[in-house]
Structures are given as structure tokens and as C-alpha cells.
Design a protein around this motif. Structure first.
Motif, PDB file in Angstrom:
ATOM      1  N   HIS A 173      -1.966  40.447  54.654  1.00 12.81           N
ATOM      2  CA  HIS A 173      -1.673  41.587  55.511  1.00 12.81           C
ATOM      3  C   HIS A 173      -2.310  41.366  56.873  1.00 12.81           C
ATOM      4  O   HIS A 173      -3.225  40.552  57.034  1.00 12.81           O
ATOM      5  N   LEU A 174      -1.812  42.086  57.860  1.00 11.50           N
ATOM      6  CA  LEU A 174      -2.431  42.068  59.173  1.00 11.50           C
ATOM      7  C   LEU A 174      -3.822  42.686  59.087  1.00 11.50           C
ATOM      8  O   LEU A 174      -4.079  43.562  58.257  1.00 11.50           O
ATOM      9  N   LEU A 175      -4.717  42.240  59.965  1.00 13.68           N
ATOM     10  CA  LEU A 175      -6.127  42.633  59.898  1.00 13.68           C
ATOM     11  C   LEU A 175      -6.613  42.969  61.298  1.00 13.68           C
ATOM     12  O   LEU A 175      -6.370  42.219  62.249  1.00 13.68           O
ATOM     13  N   GLY A 176      -7.298  44.108  61.428  1.00  9.53           N
ATOM     14  CA  GLY A 176      -7.806  44.504  62.737  1.00  9.53           C
ATOM     15  C   GLY A 176      -8.732  45.689  62.613  1.00  9.53           C
ATOM     16  O   GLY A 176      -9.714  45.655  61.875  1.00  9.53           O
ATOM     17  N   LEU A 177      -8.427  46.779  63.333  1.00  4.23           N
ATOM     18  CA  LEU A 177      -9.237  47.986  63.230  1.00  4.23           C
ATOM     19  C   LEU A 177      -9.097  48.617  61.852  1.00  4.23           C
ATOM     20  O   LEU A 177     -10.013  49.290  61.375  1.00  4.23           O
ATOM     21  N   ASP A 178      -7.961  48.420  61.219  1.00  2.32           N
ATOM     22  CA  ASP A 178      -7.775  48.781  59.811  1.00  2.32           C
ATOM     23  C   ASP A 178      -7.761  47.503  58.981  1.00  2.32           C
ATOM     24  O   ASP A 178      -7.281  46.462  59.438  1.00  2.32           O
ATOM     25  N   THR A 179      -8.283  47.591  57.759  1.00  2.00           N
ATOM     26  CA  THR A 179      -8.237  46.426  56.879  1.00  2.00           C
ATOM     27  C   THR A 179      -6.791  46.032  56.619  1.00  2.00           C
ATOM     28  O   THR A 179      -6.440  44.849  56.690  1.00  2.00           O
ATOM     29  N   HIS A 180      -5.955  47.009  56.290  1.00  2.11           N
ATOM     30  CA  HIS A 180      -4.514  46.781  56.184  1.00  2.11           C
ATOM     31  C   HIS A 180      -3.889  47.309  57.473  1.00  2.11           C
ATOM     32  O   HIS A 180      -3.408  48.431  57.537  1.00  2.11           O
ATOM     33  N   ASP A 181      -3.946  46.488  58.522  1.00  2.00           N
ATOM     34  CA  ASP A 181      -3.491  46.934  59.833  1.00  2.00           C
ATOM     35  C   ASP A 181      -1.984  47.164  59.829  1.00  2.00           C
ATOM     36  O   ASP A 181      -1.244  46.440  59.159  1.00  2.00           O
ATOM     37  N   PRO A 182      -1.504  48.163  60.582  1.00  2.00           N
ATOM     38  CA  PRO A 182      -0.064  48.436  60.623  1.00  2.00           C
ATOM     39  C   PRO A 182       0.678  47.378  61.434  1.00  2.00           C
ATOM     40  O   PRO A 182       0.073  46.557  62.117  1.00  2.00           O
ATOM     41  N   GLY A 183       1.996  47.418  61.343  1.00  2.00           N
ATOM     42  CA  GLY A 183       2.826  46.510  62.133  1.00  2.00           C
ATOM     43  C   GLY A 183       3.583  45.497  61.320  1.00  2.00           C
ATOM     44  O   GLY A 183       4.284  44.642  61.870  1.00  2.00           O
ATOM     45  N   GLY A 184       3.460  45.554  60.000  1.00  2.00           N
ATOM     46  CA  GLY A 184       4.126  44.567  59.150  1.00  2.00           C
ATOM     47  C   GLY A 184       5.610  44.780  59.020  1.00  2.00           C
ATOM     48  O   GLY A 184       6.362  43.860  58.667  1.00  2.00           O
ATOM     49  N   TYR A 185       6.050  46.024  59.287  1.00  2.00           N
ATOM     50  CA  TYR A 185       7.472  46.369  59.208  1.00  2.00           C
ATOM     51  C   TYR A 185       7.878  47.003  60.535  1.00  2.00           C
ATOM     52  O   TYR A 185       7.677  48.198  60.747  1.00  2.00           O
ATOM     53  N   THR A 186       8.405  46.190  61.438  1.00  2.00           N
ATOM     54  CA  THR A 186       8.887  46.740  62.700  1.00  2.00           C
ATOM     55  C   THR A 186      10.264  47.360  62.492  1.00  2.00           C
ATOM     56  O   THR A 186      10.872  47.223  61.429  1.00  2.00           O
ATOM     57  N   GLU A 187      10.746  48.034  63.509  1.00  2.00           N
ATOM     58  CA  GLU A 187      12.011  48.769  63.403  1.00  2.00           C
ATOM     59  C   GLU A 187      13.143  47.850  62.938  1.00  2.00           C
ATOM     60  O   GLU A 187      13.342  46.758  63.475  1.00  2.00           O
ATOM     61  N   GLY A 188      13.866  48.295  61.922  1.00  3.70           N
ATOM     62  CA  GLY A 188      14.996  47.533  61.412  1.00  3.70           C
ATOM     63  C   GLY A 188      14.678  46.662  60.221  1.00  3.70           C
ATOM     64  O   GLY A 188      15.594  46.197  59.536  1.00  3.70           O
ATOM     65  N   LEU A 189      13.404  46.441  59.948  1.00  2.00           N
ATOM     66  CA  LEU A 189      13.018  45.623  58.797  1.00  2.00           C
ATOM     67  C   LEU A 189      12.833  46.513  57.575  1.00  2.00           C
ATOM     68  O   LEU A 189      12.224  47.583  57.667  1.00  2.00           O
ATOM     69  N   LYS A 190      13.346  46.062  56.451  1.00  2.00           N
ATOM     70  CA  LYS A 190      13.291  46.854  55.231  1.00  2.00           C
ATOM     71  C   LYS A 190      12.509  46.132  54.143  1.00  2.00           C
ATOM     72  O   LYS A 190      12.445  44.907  54.119  1.00  2.00           O
ATOM     73  N   ARG A 191      11.952  46.913  53.257  1.00  2.00           N
ATOM     74  CA  ARG A 191      11.199  46.362  52.128  1.00  2.00           C
ATOM     75  C   ARG A 191      12.157  45.831  51.059  1.00  2.00           C
ATOM     76  O   ARG A 191      13.132  46.492  50.700  1.00  2.00           O
ATOM     77  N   SER A 192      11.872  44.639  50.565  1.00  2.00           N
ATOM     78  CA  SER A 192      12.684  44.047  49.506  1.00  2.00           C
ATOM     79  C   SER A 192      12.500  44.824  48.209  1.00  2.00           C
ATOM     80  O   SER A 192      11.455  45.437  47.970  1.00  2.00           O
ATOM     81  N   GLU A 193      13.508  44.796  47.376  1.00  2.00           N
ATOM     82  CA  GLU A 193      13.414  45.413  46.058  1.00  2.00           C
ATOM     83  C   GLU A 193      13.107  44.389  44.971  1.00  2.00           C
ATOM     84  O   GLU A 193      12.959  44.756  43.801  1.00  2.00           O
ATOM     85  N   GLU A 194      12.983  43.113  45.343  1.00  2.00           N
ATOM     86  CA  GLU A 194      12.698  42.069  44.359  1.00  2.00           C
ATOM     87  C   GLU A 194      11.242  42.139  43.918  1.00  2.00           C
ATOM     88  O   GLU A 194      10.350  42.478  44.707  1.00  2.00           O
ATOM     89  N   ALA A 195      11.015  41.793  42.649  1.00  2.00           N
ATOM     90  CA  ALA A 195       9.647  41.781  42.107  1.00  2.00           C
ATOM     91  C   ALA A 195       8.768  40.875  42.958  1.00  2.00           C
ATOM     92  O   ALA A 195       9.158  39.775  43.344  1.00  2.00           O
ATOM     93  N   GLY A 196       7.571  41.328  43.244  1.00  2.00           N
ATOM     94  CA  GLY A 196       6.643  40.553  44.067  1.00  2.00           C
ATOM     95  C   GLY A 196       6.881  40.771  45.543  1.00  2.00           C
ATOM     96  O   GLY A 196       5.973  41.162  46.287  1.00  2.00           O
ATOM     97  N   LEU A 197       8.098  40.542  45.997  1.00  2.00           N
ATOM     98  CA  LEU A 197       8.418  40.713  47.413  1.00  2.00           C
ATOM     99  C   LEU A 197       8.352  42.173  47.827  1.00  2.00           C
ATOM    100  O   LEU A 197       8.099  42.488  48.995  1.00  2.00           O
TER     101      LEU A 197
END
Length: 303
Positions: A173-197
Motif C-alpha cells: 500500500h501507499l505509505l505517508g501521513l497515513d499508514t495506509h495512505d490514500p490514492g490507490g484508486y484514482t478516478e475510473g479505477l475499479k476494484r477487482s472481484e477476483e480472489a486476492g486481487l
């Protein structure tokens, strides 16, 4: 800050003894990061898991407060990060509590270390994080197949998402002021439904100056293994005797913090990683190891 915090990881390893409580390892870390690193706070609640507890991904919370007694033959998985001037760190070290790896521990540890190192070698701007996750899965599966834990064609295992049985979390994950820093899913990107992913916290291509964690793991979680062993599509991949033997193994995770540069990355985490380094530090050698100690350990190992 990175060097100060990392030096505390080897202190925890060196002071780990059978019969201690998990919270004593946490206490050692908290003391040294504050006393010698000036880190008043942690980035998150420390995960100090040993034995079967190391298969619980976020062990150490109030309902499971790092209170198990360390047993001879257990692996320890310590996921702890100090906070410095509001910026977080997130480091995981895995090692045998008695200071010596067994054959099974060597197999699982090296599977994860090889995945960790391969991903770091591939990191640079433009690289797909999804591809990095799949690379880690594939290397772990290859190592388990070579070690006789699983059987069959690794590509077929990837198609059936077998990697998610052994590594059910995302690669990092991204790391910064938060341990799990935001920004991993920018506009238009969707979460996979596959196991693990579906567990990925970032699906973007990497960019220069990102700070990200690389944290592959391999766990033996009965709630995941039992259905997979019983499933007609995946049962053929398992050496059932080996899976039974490793039922209470727990897990191994290795996590480092990386700064993405124009041409690659810088690993900011300087802790004992190779099994030779871990065993030497736990036997009392200073960290970083002197070249003469490394040569002596290699000769002893190869003789």
C-alpha cells in the motif's frame, strides 16, 4: 529515522527468547524506537504474532493483545512501525523464536523472501501494481511446488487463483501521513472481484516519488485451506499430507518500505532479511554484520 527504527528490529530479534510473552517483544520495540529514535508514537497497533497467531493478518488488537507465550519451534511475525514527525513506517520481520530455522521454516521463509526481492527488483515508474502482486503470488507458488507442498502446473494454479489461498491480502500500500495512505484508486479505477486481487489497496501504475510497501506473505489459514482442499477445482493441487503437517505453522510476512525513483526504487528498510543474517543476529552478532562474520557463517552453512 529509517536507520534508527531499523536498528530496533535487530534488538528485538536478539532479545527474543522461548518462554517470553509476545507483548514483551512489542515493549522492546516501543522502548527503543522512543529512547533511541525519538519516535513517540507508533503508526498502528503492533502485531507481535507467534506460532499459529502469525496466520491472523491483523493480530494484536484489544481482543488478541499479543499475550501468547513464545514456544520452541514457533515462528514470530512482527509487524511494527514507528511514526516520526507524523510520517508512518510499516515494517514486518519474520524469524524463528529459538534463533534457528527448521526445514519447513526455511522453505516458507525463502518462498516469501524470493517474492519480496523479485518485486523490489522490478519496481520503477510505469510498473503495474497488479502485475507485481501476481508476480509475488507466482514466485510463492513456484517455491511451494518445488518444496512439495503443492503439486501441478503453476500457471494452472494462477488461473484458479490458488495464490490467494496462501496470500489473501494485497502486496502492499501507499505509505505517508497515513499508514495506509490514500490514492490507490484514482478516478475510473475499479476494484477487482477476483480472489486476492480484490484485497489490493492500490491498482495504479507506479509513479516517481511514491512511497509504497512491499509485503508478500505465505500463511496456512484453515478457514481458507479447508474449502480449497475440498473444492474439486483446486483439490488436485495440494499435497494433503504436507498441508496437514503445516496446519499450525502460522505464516511468514516480509515487509519493506520503498521510495520509487526515476529508474527504480530505494529500499529504505535495513533489517536482517537473509536467514544467515537472522540466525547470526539472534546468536548475538552486531548488526549490520561484519564481512568476516558473513564469510564464517557461509563456510559453516556450506560445510
Amino acid at each position: 529515522m529509517e536507520r534508527d527504527r531499523d536498528s530496533d528490529s535487530d534488538k528485538v530479534m536478539r532479545n527474543t527468547k522461548v518462554g517470553m510473552k509476545e507483548y514483551q517483544l512489542e515493549s522492546t520495540f516501543l522502548h527503543h524506537t522512543y529512547m533511541y529514535g525519538g519516535c513517540r508514537h507508533c503508526s498502528y497497533t503492533c502485531i507481535c504474532a507467534t506460532g499459529e497467531n502469525s496466520s491472523v493478518l491483523h493480530y494484536g488488537h484489544a481482543a488478541a493483545p499479543n499475550d501468547k507465550t513464545l514456544k520452541d519451534g514457533d515462528m514470530a511475525l512482527l509487524d511494527m512501525g514507528a511514526e516520526y514527525h507524523f510520517y508512518g513506517s510499516d515494517i514486518t520481520c519474520s524469524f524463528p523464536v529459538n534463533g534457528k530455522f527448521t526445514a519447513d521454516q526455511r522453505l516458507i521463509y525463502n518462498a516469501v523472501l524470493n517474492a519480496h526481492d523479485a518485486v523490489i527488483s522490478a519496481l520503477k515508474p510505469g510498473v503495474s501494481w497488479i502485475d507485481m502482486h501476481k508476480l509475488a503470488e507466482k514466485i510463492i507458488l513456484q517455491s511451494l511446488e518445488e518444496g512439495g507442498i503443492i503439486v501441478g502446473n503453476v500457471e494452472d494454479m494462477m488461473d484458479q487463483r490458488l495464490g490467494a489461498i496462501f496470500m489473501p491480502h494485497g502486496l502492499g500500500h501507499l505509505l505517508g501521513l497515513d499508514t495506509h495512505d490514500p490514492g490507490g484508486y484514482t478516478e475510473g479505477l475499479k476494484r477487482s472481484e477476483e480472489a486476492g486481487l480484490s484485497a489490493l489497496r492500490i491498482v495504479r501504475e507506479l509513479k516517481e516519488d511514491m512511497v509504497i510497501t512491499v509485503e508478500p506473505g505465505c500463511y496456512f489459514i484453515d478457514a481458507l485451506l479447508h474449502p480449497a482442499v475440498e473444492n474439486s477445482k483446486t483439490s488436485r493441487f495440494f499435497n494433503h499430507d504436507a498441508i496437514k503437517r503445516l496446519k499450525d505453522f502460522g505464516g511468514v510476512r516480509i515487509e519493506s518500505n520503498l521510495h520509487i525513483t526515476a529508474s527504480g526504487c530505494i529500499n529504505m528498510t535495513k533489517v536482517p532479511r537473509d536467514m544467515l543474517e537472522i540466525e547470526a543476529v539472534m546468536a548475538g552478532s552486531p548488526w549490520p554484520l561484519d564481512d568476516s562474520i558473513i564469510s564464517e557463517k557461509k563456510r559453516s552453512r556450506d560445510s
